[in-house]
Write an enzyme that holds these catalytic residues in place. Structure first.
Site, mmCIF file in Angstrom:
data_model
loop_
_atom_site.group_PDB
_atom_site.id
_atom_site.type_symbol
_atom_site.label_atom_id
_atom_site.label_comp_id
_atom_site.label_asym_id
_atom_site.label_seq_id
_atom_site.Cartn_x
_atom_site.Cartn_y
_atom_site.Cartn_z
ATOM 1 N N ARG A 179 45.078 44.581 37.307
ATOM 2 C CA ARG A 179 44.371 44.993 38.524
ATOM 3 C C ARG A 179 42.859 45.082 38.323
ATOM 4 O O ARG A 179 42.198 45.975 38.840
ATOM 5 C CB ARG A 179 44.925 46.340 39.033
ATOM 6 C CG ARG A 179 46.407 46.307 39.380
ATOM 7 C CD ARG A 179 46.699 45.342 40.508
ATOM 8 N NE ARG A 179 48.138 45.252 40.752
ATOM 9 C CZ ARG A 179 48.935 44.329 40.227
ATOM 10 N NH1 ARG A 179 48.419 43.394 39.426
ATOM 11 N NH2 ARG A 179 50.215 44.307 40.503
ATOM 12 N N SER A 228 49.190 50.196 47.862
ATOM 13 C CA SER A 228 49.411 51.039 46.681
ATOM 14 C C SER A 228 48.178 51.893 46.409
ATOM 15 O O SER A 228 47.070 51.380 46.273
ATOM 16 C CB SER A 228 49.724 50.180 45.458
ATOM 17 O OG SER A 228 50.948 49.501 45.626
ATOM 18 N N GLU A 298 43.839 52.998 42.865
ATOM 19 C CA GLU A 298 43.797 51.557 43.064
ATOM 20 C C GLU A 298 43.014 51.239 44.339
ATOM 21 O O GLU A 298 42.356 50.220 44.445
ATOM 22 C CB GLU A 298 45.217 50.977 43.165
ATOM 23 C CG GLU A 298 45.264 49.470 43.237
ATOM 24 C CD GLU A 298 46.651 48.905 43.031
ATOM 25 O OE1 GLU A 298 46.985 47.922 43.717
ATOM 26 O OE2 GLU A 298 47.399 49.441 42.191
#
Length: 305
Positions: A179, A228, A298
């Protein structure tokens, strides 16, 4: 809150600008959370050349925020002092090229790229169907879902520096990790080239349909959410930690941890950005006390509180 209107000065220094400039524009419509304060300036460039021209003439001291679909973004209630650049239609083109390749603008929805690949019999890009965002975000965060990541299929990415210079990054130069991409934050991605493998269109579409069904049955896809909320910690799942800490359904005002999938935060209608961020921080606190694990956001949180 209202910011000083600097659009007249910008227009004066950029007489050949073709894109749209708006002063004190609301940002709530730009993010899936549908909350947040105003943008001092909202700029919607017509195309890459227009964006390059804008950057070449913009004072380097003025902060810039780039927004695609806003699926992974929380703009705080005080808004953004500076320029918000919205990558719209001029950056949403998707085309299939020889060699099992797909070229896509940074503003193109991930699902649009997955669909184009499927129809062309290009396998390997179906995972993009499970990412509720645009290609620019996938490049910046090495977006992934359902067994695939951007780094698995990217050939190269193009962008513009803060000075408006065109730059190209190979897959290796992107510095992908989980990520994350190590490309400098001030680079604005404009385009990506992907490569898949031979596949059967019907089988690829069936795989995409399965991903759609899985998302619909396990995630609050039709709500005001940001996807998320927290990154999965090494060797674990963020949602399991949130659940174990007793946070499923936890609520602050109109902001709530989803009952369906507790790594999602939901705005039930009138939640402020402060409510949503406070809820996330409370979840992080409870998880830390319960497990000793520090969850990382995130969702990108920006702007004035």
């Amino acid at each position: 809150m209202m910011f000083a209107d600097i659009t007249p000065d910008l227009k004066a220094t950029m007489p050949e600008l073709r894109g749209k400039l708006e002063a004190n524009a609301p940002t709530a419509p730009l993010s899936w959370f549908r909350t947040g304060g105003p943008a001092q300036v909202l700029f919607t460039p017509v195309d890459t050349d227009d964006l390059a021209y804008f950057l070449q003439h913009l004072d380097r001291q003025i902060p810039v925020l780039v927004v695609g679909l806003g699926s992974n973004l929380l703009i705080r209630d005080g808004g953004w002092e500076g320029v918000v650049i919205r990558l719209g239609k001029g950056f949403s083109e998707v085309s299939v090229e020889a060699g099992l390749r797909v070229r896509a603008g940074a503003g193109a929805p991930d699902v649009k790229v997955a669909r184009a690949a499927a129809e062309a019999g290009i396998a390997g890009l179906s995972f993009l169907r499970g990412i509720p965002g645009a290609i620019g975000g996938a490049l910046r965060m090495n977006g992934g879902a359902y067994g695939g990541e951007t780094m698995d299929v990217l050939v190269e990415a193009k962008g513009l520096t803060r000075a408006g210079e065109i730059v190209t990054f190979t897959n290796a130069q992107m510095g992908f990790t989980y990520r994350h991409s190590s490309v400098p934050d001030d680079v604005i991605f404009t385009e990506a080239l992907f490569e898949g493998r031979p596949g059967n269109p019907d089988e690829i579409l069936a795989e995409m349909n399965a991903i759609t069904e899985a998302r619909s049955s396990t995630q609050p896809v039709n709500t005001r959410t940001g996807g998320s909320t927290f990154k999965n910690p090494p060797g674990g799942k963020a949602w399991e930690l949130v659940d174990a800490a007793g946070c499923r359904g936890l609520r602050i005002g109109d902001a709530q941890v989803s009952e369906m999938h507790c790594n999602f935060l939901i705005n039930h209608g009138s939640a402020s950005a402060a409510d949503i961020e406070a809820l996330g921080e409370e979840v992080r606190r409870r998880v830390r006390e319960m497990s000793g694990i520090e969850l990382e956001w995130e969702i990108k949180r920006v702007g004035r509180a």
